[in-house]
Design an enzyme around this catalytic site. Structure first.
Site, PDB file in Angstrom:
ATOM      1  N   GLU A 109       7.964   7.451  -8.354  1.00  0.00           N
ATOM      2  CA  GLU A 109       7.246   6.313  -7.767  1.00  0.00           C
ATOM      3  C   GLU A 109       5.775   6.715  -7.712  1.00  0.00           C
ATOM      4  O   GLU A 109       5.404   7.663  -7.016  1.00  0.00           O
ATOM      5  CB  GLU A 109       7.828   6.004  -6.381  1.00  0.00           C
ATOM      6  CG  GLU A 109       7.671   4.548  -5.976  1.00  0.00           C
ATOM      7  CD  GLU A 109       6.223   4.175  -5.666  1.00  0.00           C
ATOM      8  OE1 GLU A 109       5.760   3.090  -6.073  1.00  0.00           O
ATOM      9  OE2 GLU A 109       5.542   5.000  -5.028  1.00  0.00           O
ATOM     10  N   SER A 110       4.968   5.985  -8.453  1.00  0.00           N
ATOM     11  CA  SER A 110       3.614   6.480  -8.738  1.00  0.00           C
ATOM     12  C   SER A 110       2.698   6.528  -7.514  1.00  0.00           C
ATOM     13  O   SER A 110       1.835   7.416  -7.426  1.00  0.00           O
ATOM     14  CB  SER A 110       2.979   5.657  -9.853  1.00  0.00           C
ATOM     15  OG  SER A 110       2.909   4.296  -9.496  1.00  0.00           O
ATOM     16  N   CYS A 142       6.885   6.870 -17.630  1.00  0.00           N
ATOM     17  CA  CYS A 142       6.981   5.838 -16.603  1.00  0.00           C
ATOM     18  C   CYS A 142       5.933   6.051 -15.492  1.00  0.00           C
ATOM     19  O   CYS A 142       4.763   5.760 -15.701  1.00  0.00           O
ATOM     20  CB  CYS A 142       8.413   5.793 -16.088  1.00  0.00           C
ATOM     21  SG  CYS A 142       8.840   4.189 -15.426  1.00  0.00           S
ATOM     22  N   ARG A 147       2.193  -2.460 -13.464  1.00  0.00           N
ATOM     23  CA  ARG A 147       3.393  -1.796 -12.933  1.00  0.00           C
ATOM     24  C   ARG A 147       4.547  -2.771 -12.766  1.00  0.00           C
ATOM     25  O   ARG A 147       4.331  -3.971 -12.647  1.00  0.00           O
ATOM     26  CB  ARG A 147       3.088  -1.188 -11.559  1.00  0.00           C
ATOM     27  CG  ARG A 147       2.179   0.010 -11.613  1.00  0.00           C
ATOM     28  CD  ARG A 147       1.903   0.520 -10.220  1.00  0.00           C
ATOM     29  NE  ARG A 147       3.140   0.888  -9.533  1.00  0.00           N
ATOM     30  CZ  ARG A 147       3.205   1.121  -8.220  1.00  0.00           C
ATOM     31  NH1 ARG A 147       2.133   1.014  -7.458  1.00  0.00           N
ATOM     32  NH2 ARG A 147       4.343   1.447  -7.665  1.00  0.00           N
ATOM     33  N   ILE A 162      13.298   1.775 -16.387  1.00  0.00           N
ATOM     34  CA  ILE A 162      13.677   1.656 -14.971  1.00  0.00           C
ATOM     35  C   ILE A 162      12.446   1.220 -14.189  1.00  0.00           C
ATOM     36  O   ILE A 162      11.501   2.005 -14.028  1.00  0.00           O
ATOM     37  CB  ILE A 162      14.214   3.002 -14.420  1.00  0.00           C
ATOM     38  CG1 ILE A 162      15.391   3.502 -15.274  1.00  0.00           C
ATOM     39  CG2 ILE A 162      14.624   2.853 -12.955  1.00  0.00           C
ATOM     40  CD1 ILE A 162      15.815   4.918 -14.968  1.00  0.00           C
ATOM     41  N   ARG A 163      12.446  -0.016 -13.739  1.00  0.00           N
ATOM     42  CA  ARG A 163      11.259  -0.567 -13.067  1.00  0.00           C
ATOM     43  C   ARG A 163       9.988  -0.104 -13.786  1.00  0.00           C
ATOM     44  O   ARG A 163       9.066   0.463 -13.185  1.00  0.00           O
ATOM     45  CB  ARG A 163      11.226  -0.177 -11.583  1.00  0.00           C
ATOM     46  CG  ARG A 163      12.256  -0.941 -10.752  1.00  0.00           C
ATOM     47  CD  ARG A 163      12.200  -0.620  -9.273  1.00  0.00           C
ATOM     48  NE  ARG A 163      10.935  -1.007  -8.648  1.00  0.00           N
ATOM     49  CZ  ARG A 163      10.598  -2.253  -8.341  1.00  0.00           C
ATOM     50  NH1 ARG A 163      11.408  -3.254  -8.618  1.00  0.00           N
ATOM     51  NH2 ARG A 163       9.451  -2.516  -7.755  1.00  0.00           N
ATOM     52  N   HIS A 190      12.270   6.329 -20.588  1.00  0.00           N
ATOM     53  CA  HIS A 190      12.724   7.647 -20.116  1.00  0.00           C
ATOM     54  C   HIS A 190      13.502   8.401 -21.198  1.00  0.00           C
ATOM     55  O   HIS A 190      14.742   8.415 -21.153  1.00  0.00           O
ATOM     56  CB  HIS A 190      13.632   7.469 -18.892  1.00  0.00           C
ATOM     57  CG  HIS A 190      12.906   7.037 -17.665  1.00  0.00           C
ATOM     58  ND1 HIS A 190      12.323   7.925 -16.793  1.00  0.00           N
ATOM     59  CD2 HIS A 190      12.651   5.807 -17.181  1.00  0.00           C
ATOM     60  CE1 HIS A 190      11.746   7.266 -15.807  1.00  0.00           C
ATOM     61  NE2 HIS A 190      11.924   5.976 -16.019  1.00  0.00           N
ATOM     62  N   GLU A 241      14.032  11.420 -21.394  1.00  0.00           N
ATOM     63  CA  GLU A 241      14.773  12.550 -20.796  1.00  0.00           C
ATOM     64  C   GLU A 241      16.158  12.109 -20.311  1.00  0.00           C
ATOM     65  O   GLU A 241      16.981  12.954 -19.973  1.00  0.00           O
ATOM     66  CB  GLU A 241      13.952  13.174 -19.644  1.00  0.00           C
ATOM     67  CG  GLU A 241      13.941  12.412 -18.323  1.00  0.00           C
ATOM     68  CD  GLU A 241      13.055  11.167 -18.338  1.00  0.00           C
ATOM     69  OE1 GLU A 241      12.501  10.802 -19.397  1.00  0.00           O
ATOM     70  OE2 GLU A 241      12.944  10.530 -17.264  1.00  0.00           O
TER      71      GLU A 241
HETATM   72  N1  GLN Z   1       8.050   1.544 -10.713  1.00  0.00           N
HETATM   73  C1  GLN Z   1       7.628   2.913 -10.635  1.00  0.00           C
HETATM   74  C2  GLN Z   1       6.170   3.040 -10.276  1.00  0.00           C
HETATM   75  O1  GLN Z   1       5.472   2.084 -10.206  1.00  0.00           O
HETATM   76  C3  GLN Z   1       7.894   3.632 -11.934  1.00  0.00           C
HETATM   77  C4  GLN Z   1       9.371   3.749 -12.176  1.00  0.00           C
HETATM   78  C5  GLN Z   1       9.799   4.967 -12.936  1.00  0.00           C
HETATM   79  O2  GLN Z   1       9.089   5.977 -13.035  1.00  0.00           O
HETATM   80  N2  GLN Z   1      10.995   4.910 -13.440  1.00  0.00           N
HETATM   81  O3  GLN Z   1       5.729   4.122 -10.069  1.00  0.00           O
END
Ligand code: GLN
Length: 190
Positions: free
Chosen positions: A47-48, A78, A105, A134-135, A170, A172
């Protein structure tokens, strides 16, 4: 060669396991001294906003920026892509700002917060790459110095600027090691 993996939060173990499968040594980066002697750095997903705050708290933000300017290759997935970018839409969150890209984002909407798809990535060869989102963010705009490696429905999802590499997906989380091998090639290139 030893690769650092930023280990403040997120998918650290997955990157570590994948690199070990390729026979590459890794070190978890938790403080500025850990940056010494590494040939490249991976910024995992997470989560950034949180990772940005932790980078400041652990005294790592400026040392990583400085290392990047001194030529340390950095690969962000991500959240890592978000941290590498100079511009983040509607956000003043902490960032490294090393790539001339503007990111949006959580850009795929709620229903499709997470999805997977096989996508052609010419730089990785003929076989499509199985991308896991993923998001995920996407790169809305990239300056001239940025090489675009994957675009899908007008959204830039994978890009390189000098020795900085950013993926919205991702790699990985798959068995396919080609993206990491491409990063290792960037490290070894003069
Ligand atoms: N939604 C996350 C963000 O804004 C990123 C998601 C992720 O790293 N899989 O940081």
């Amino acid at each position: 060669m030893k690769i650092g993996i930023l280990a403040l939060q997120g998918a650290v173990r997955e990157h570590r396991n994948l690199l070990h499968r390729l026979g590459i040594d890794t070190v978890d980066v938790l403080n500025p001294q850990d940056l010494q002697g590494i040939s490249g750095l991976i910024l995992p997903g997470g989560e950034s906003t949180t990772v940005g705050k932790l980078l400041v708290r652990y005294g790592l933000l400026q040392p990583i920026i400085d290392s990047g300017h001194q030529g340390l290759p950095i690969f962000g997935t991500c959240t890592g892509l978000i941290l590498l970018s100079k511009h983040i839409r509607r956000s003043d969150q902490q960032r490294l700002g090393l790539m001339d890209i503007c990111v949006e984002r959580n850009a795929f909407g709620r229903q499709s917060d997470s999805f997977e798809a096989d996508m052609p990535v010419p730089i990785l060869g003929d076989k499509p790459f199985h991308t896991v989102f993923i998001r995920a963010p996407y790169i809305e705009k990239a300056d001239k110095g940025v090489e675009i490696l994957l675009t899908h429905q007008g959204k830039i999802l994978f890009a390189r600027q000098n020795k900085f590499l950013a993926a919205a997906f991702h790699p990985e989380l798959t068995e396919d090691t080609r993206v990491h091998e491409y990063f290792l090639q960037l490290i070894n290139q003069e």
